[in-house]
Motif scaffolding. Structure first.
Motif, PDB file in Angstrom:
ATOM      1  N   ALA A 288      32.736  66.391  48.530  1.00 28.95           N
ATOM      2  CA  ALA A 288      33.157  64.992  48.438  1.00 28.95           C
ATOM      3  C   ALA A 288      32.590  64.330  47.188  1.00 28.95           C
ATOM      4  O   ALA A 288      33.259  63.522  46.527  1.00 28.95           O
TER       5      ALA A 288
ATOM      6  N   GLU B 148      29.819  66.364  53.535  1.00 26.99           N
ATOM      7  CA  GLU B 148      29.323  67.531  52.806  1.00 26.99           C
ATOM      8  C   GLU B 148      28.848  68.634  53.742  1.00 26.99           C
ATOM      9  O   GLU B 148      28.736  69.790  53.344  1.00 26.99           O
TER      10      GLU B 148
ATOM     11  N   LYS C  29      40.613  63.320  49.800  1.00 25.24           N
ATOM     12  CA  LYS C  29      39.215  63.767  49.860  1.00 25.24           C
ATOM     13  C   LYS C  29      38.703  63.804  51.301  1.00 25.24           C
ATOM     14  O   LYS C  29      38.107  64.805  51.730  1.00 25.24           O
ATOM     15  N   ALA C  30      38.930  62.727  52.062  1.00 21.65           N
ATOM     16  CA  ALA C  30      38.383  62.642  53.417  1.00 21.65           C
ATOM     17  C   ALA C  30      38.927  63.759  54.304  1.00 21.65           C
ATOM     18  O   ALA C  30      38.173  64.431  55.019  1.00 21.65           O
TER      19      ALA C  30
ATOM     20  N   VAL D  26      38.010  67.573  52.626  1.00 19.35           N
ATOM     21  CA  VAL D  26      36.613  67.999  52.726  1.00 19.35           C
ATOM     22  C   VAL D  26      36.200  68.186  54.185  1.00 19.35           C
ATOM     23  O   VAL D  26      35.423  69.086  54.510  1.00 19.35           O
TER      24      VAL D  26
ATOM     25  N   HIS E  28      30.181  59.679  51.116  1.00 20.23           N
ATOM     26  CA  HIS E  28      30.305  60.991  51.757  1.00 20.23           C
ATOM     27  C   HIS E  28      30.042  60.917  53.258  1.00 20.23           C
ATOM     28  O   HIS E  28      30.163  61.906  53.959  1.00 20.23           O
TER      29      HIS E  28
END
Length: 681
Positions: A589, A380, A457-458, A461, A306
């Motif tokens: 994440a 996060e 995801k990267a 988020v 994360h």
């Protein structure tokens, strides 16, 4: 005197060393120091870029000898197509990053002295260029140590933090273990050189002419591969990489991940294909297996992260694995006598070397822009940055698409070429290879899919949704020098994806030098429009057609959705049945990677805990809960912790010899003299 590429490369190195010395005297004038130093670094990078392109295009070997080393050990320099290609890769990214650094380091003025950063930045670039230019073991190892020492001090730049000091120490230990292995490899090869007087056996020219026995050649290869793998971050020698890259300044991280790791790839190719040149097929199998392990494990480790920069660092492990897959396949094909397939696999590895340098440099520069704006590396604690940093978001998205291997950007081309090399493997006569290589192709396909998931995801988020952080910083777009550096890298990603035939046609001099043939990428009917790695009837790819096709679909969708009135309606966010939706309820994440963690969790050391707030734990209905997740690398427990424990145990035992009494030390000296006399004849 006729101007040659060697003159440009030498001038660039001298300019960088001079800029590092000048930076010491300009230390009091921080703004002037910043402008002058990074401008000189940009000029030096352009000089090496021109020298590299010129060398590969001319397909001529340029050599020089500089009598500035030790007596009877002058520095030997060489620019051939292989060195020219890597000079181009390093020069291109270092130019982008040097422009970016003008804006990035400007924000540090007033917060901390930047003189040390500038001095070692210049020496770091000089060290990498000298590694590529070196044509003897002595000069190569000096340049290798300059590069390692300069990067050590750059990682240690914010030395008030404990994590920086630990990461720098770990990096230096692994780097020197690798350097010792490289030194021993050169020593083995130099020891087998005959017909050269004095120290001339340490030149690479002498090693090229030597005839190595299979046993000694294998020893030299294994030592060299171990040493260069330690620098490249190949699993299980990767542990320093996810520690050092996140804590270094982001411009330094871009160079370390983008091009410093490639000096190790250069070393593997130089020793294997050039200095030894004749090798058995199982050497390529070793490289291929370690490449596959690094690719699949690197992307799995990245998915668990994360920390944005740590995620990018683990993806460097993955991409180094993909490069080694191409090199390993090329070695296998070359040893079995398939020069065309060897050239194809080598081109795939080298093209991914170039591509990874550009898109990973772009991603680290984007991460630096995010860190600069939010002062946060934890994804996060981010979210919604696309509304505040539209330029950075768009450019970071280009890097995400490129590294995910999606057309029309550059990552797709090199991975497609690697798959083509895999698909042609049934030509191999070895039953083991016919079993291993299809499995490798499947692992590479899995790696590509996981990489795409990781960067969904990267990007999602970090840039989409709403701000999740507990604090509300004043987020703003980065300055123009930083944007220009990222824009140039993003444009380069697109050009390398649309026009691969032109670049590969230029690169063909490298496989001609190393394996004796080229792949003729423009063998199709339409020349530069179609990439045909072997033959048109086998496989072809057209970057321009794919680009304009995707562009047409996007334009058509825009016209259908935005031009017609009433097509798009904005409605309140679906709250899933809850009335009060907060930004902290967004997908995280950690949640995104949970399915992958459940499937591949046995590969990690995972600890999950849910704790109740002690102030409300006595109530019937629990109040606030805290979720803790710790994912650790199993290689620490399997390999490194036992080594560390043994080292401390030996140190404590040896430490007992230190008594602090002169009488005891005299006894040690007396016993040593007696033992030496016993062995004298």
């Amino acid at each position: 005197m006729i101007l040659e590429p060697m003159h440009l490369a030498g001038a660039a190195v001298i300019l960088l060393i001079g800029a590092s010395v000048l930076a010491i005297f300009l230390g009091r004038f921080q703004h002037l120091l910043l402008a002058v130093s990074f401008s000189l670094a940009s000029v030096a990078s352009l000089l090496t870029l021109v020298a590299g392109i010129w060398t590969v295009s001319s397909n001529i070997i340029y050599q020089a000898v500089m009598a500035i080393g030790l007596p009877d050990l002058p520095f030997h320099l060489r620019l051939d197509p292989l060195a020219g290609f890597f000079m181009t890769v390093i020069g291109l990214l270092s130019f982008f990053v040097s422009v970016y650094s003008i804006g990035y380091v400007r924000e540090m003025i007033g917060q901390r002295p930047i003189t040390r950063l500038v001095v070692f930045y210049e020496l770091f670039l000089a060290g990498m260029f000298m590694v590529i230019l070196a044509d003897d073991a002595f000069f190569f190892l000096i340049a290798w140590e300059v590069m390692a020492a300069a990067s050590y001090f750059l990682v240690l730049f914010e030395d008030e933090r404990l994590e920086n000091r630990r990461a720098a120490f770990l990096y230096m230990v692994v780097a020197h273990v690798g350097a010792i292995a490289i030194l021993l490899s050169f020593g083995v090869m130099a020891g087998l050189v005959t017909g050269f007087e004095g120290f001339q056996g340490y030149t690479f020219d002498a090693m090229r002419q030597a005839e190595f026995t299979p046993a000694w050649a294998t020893a030299a290869f294994l030592l060299a591969f171990f040493g260069f793998a330690a620098k490249a971050g190949v699993i299980p020698l990767h542990v320093w990489l996810p520690e050092a890259h996140p804590v270094a300044p982001s411009n330094v991280s871009a160079l370390m991940s983008g091009v410093m790791l490639k000096t190790a790839i250069y070393g593997v190719i130089r020793v294997t294909f050039d200095l030894i040149s004749v090798f058995p097929w199982w050497w390529g199998t070793v490289v291929l297996v370690f490449g596959l392990i690094s690719a699949i494990m690197g992307v799995l480790y990245a998915l668990m992260q994360h920390d944005l920069k740590r995620l990018l660092a683990y993806h460097s492990v993955e991409n180094i694995g993909i490069i080694l897959i191409g090199i390993g396949l090329s070695m296998i094909f070359h040893s079995f006598g398939f020069p065309l397939l060897a050239a194809l696999a080598l081109i795939a590895g080298l093209y991914h070397t170039l591509n990874h340098a550009i898109f990973k440099g772009l991603l680290f520069m984007g991460a630096g822009a995010v860190l600069h704006a939010t002062h946060e590396r934890n994804m996060e604690e981010m979210g919604g940055l696309i509304h505040h940093m539209p330029w950075t978001a768009a450019l970071f998205l280009v890097g995400c698409i490129s590294i995910s291997g999606l057309p029309p950007f550059n990552g797709f081309v090199s991975e497609w070429l690697t798959f083509q090399a895999f698909l042609l493997s049934p030509s191999l006569p070895s039953p083991l290879m016919k079993l291993l290589i299809p499995m490798g192709a499947a692992l590479l396909a899995l790696t590509a899919a996981l990489a795409a998931a990781c960067f969904v995801k990267a990007f999602g988020v970090t840039f989409l949704g709403h701000w999740r952080g507990h604090h509300n910083p004043s987020i703003h777009e980065v300055n123009w020098p930083m944007r220009i550096g990222m824009i140039m890298a993003a444009v380069c990603c697109l050009v390398l994806g649309i026009l691969p035939t032109i670049v590969i046609d230029w690169m063909d001099a490298v496989p001609v030098q190393l394996v004796g043939t080229s792949i003729s990428p423009t063998a199709g009917a339409f020349g530069w429009m179609w990439l045909t790695p072997v033959a048109p009837e086998r496989a072809s790819y057209s970057g321009p057609i794919v680009f304009f096709g995707i562009l047409g679909v996007i334009l058509l969708a825009y016209l259908l959705l935005h031009v017609r009135s009433g097509t798009i309606k904005r409605v309140p966010l679906w709250d899933c049945g809850f009335e009060k939706v907060t930004p902290r309820m967004q997908y995280t994440a950690t949640a995104f990677s949970m399915p992958i963690r459940r499937i591949f969790g046995f590969l990690f050391s995972i600890r999950e805990q849910i704790k109740l707030d002690p102030r409300v734990a006595h109530r019937t209905v629990p109040g606030k809960m805290h979720y803790y997740l710790r994912v650790r690398d199993r290689f620490w427990g399997w390999l490194y912790k036992p080594l560390i424990d043994i080292s401390f145990w030996i140190s404590r035992k040896v430490g007992r010899l230190q008594q602090g009494r002169i009488q005891i030390y005299l006894i040690y000296s007396f016993v040593t003299i007696i033992v030496l006399l016993m062995f004298m004849r």
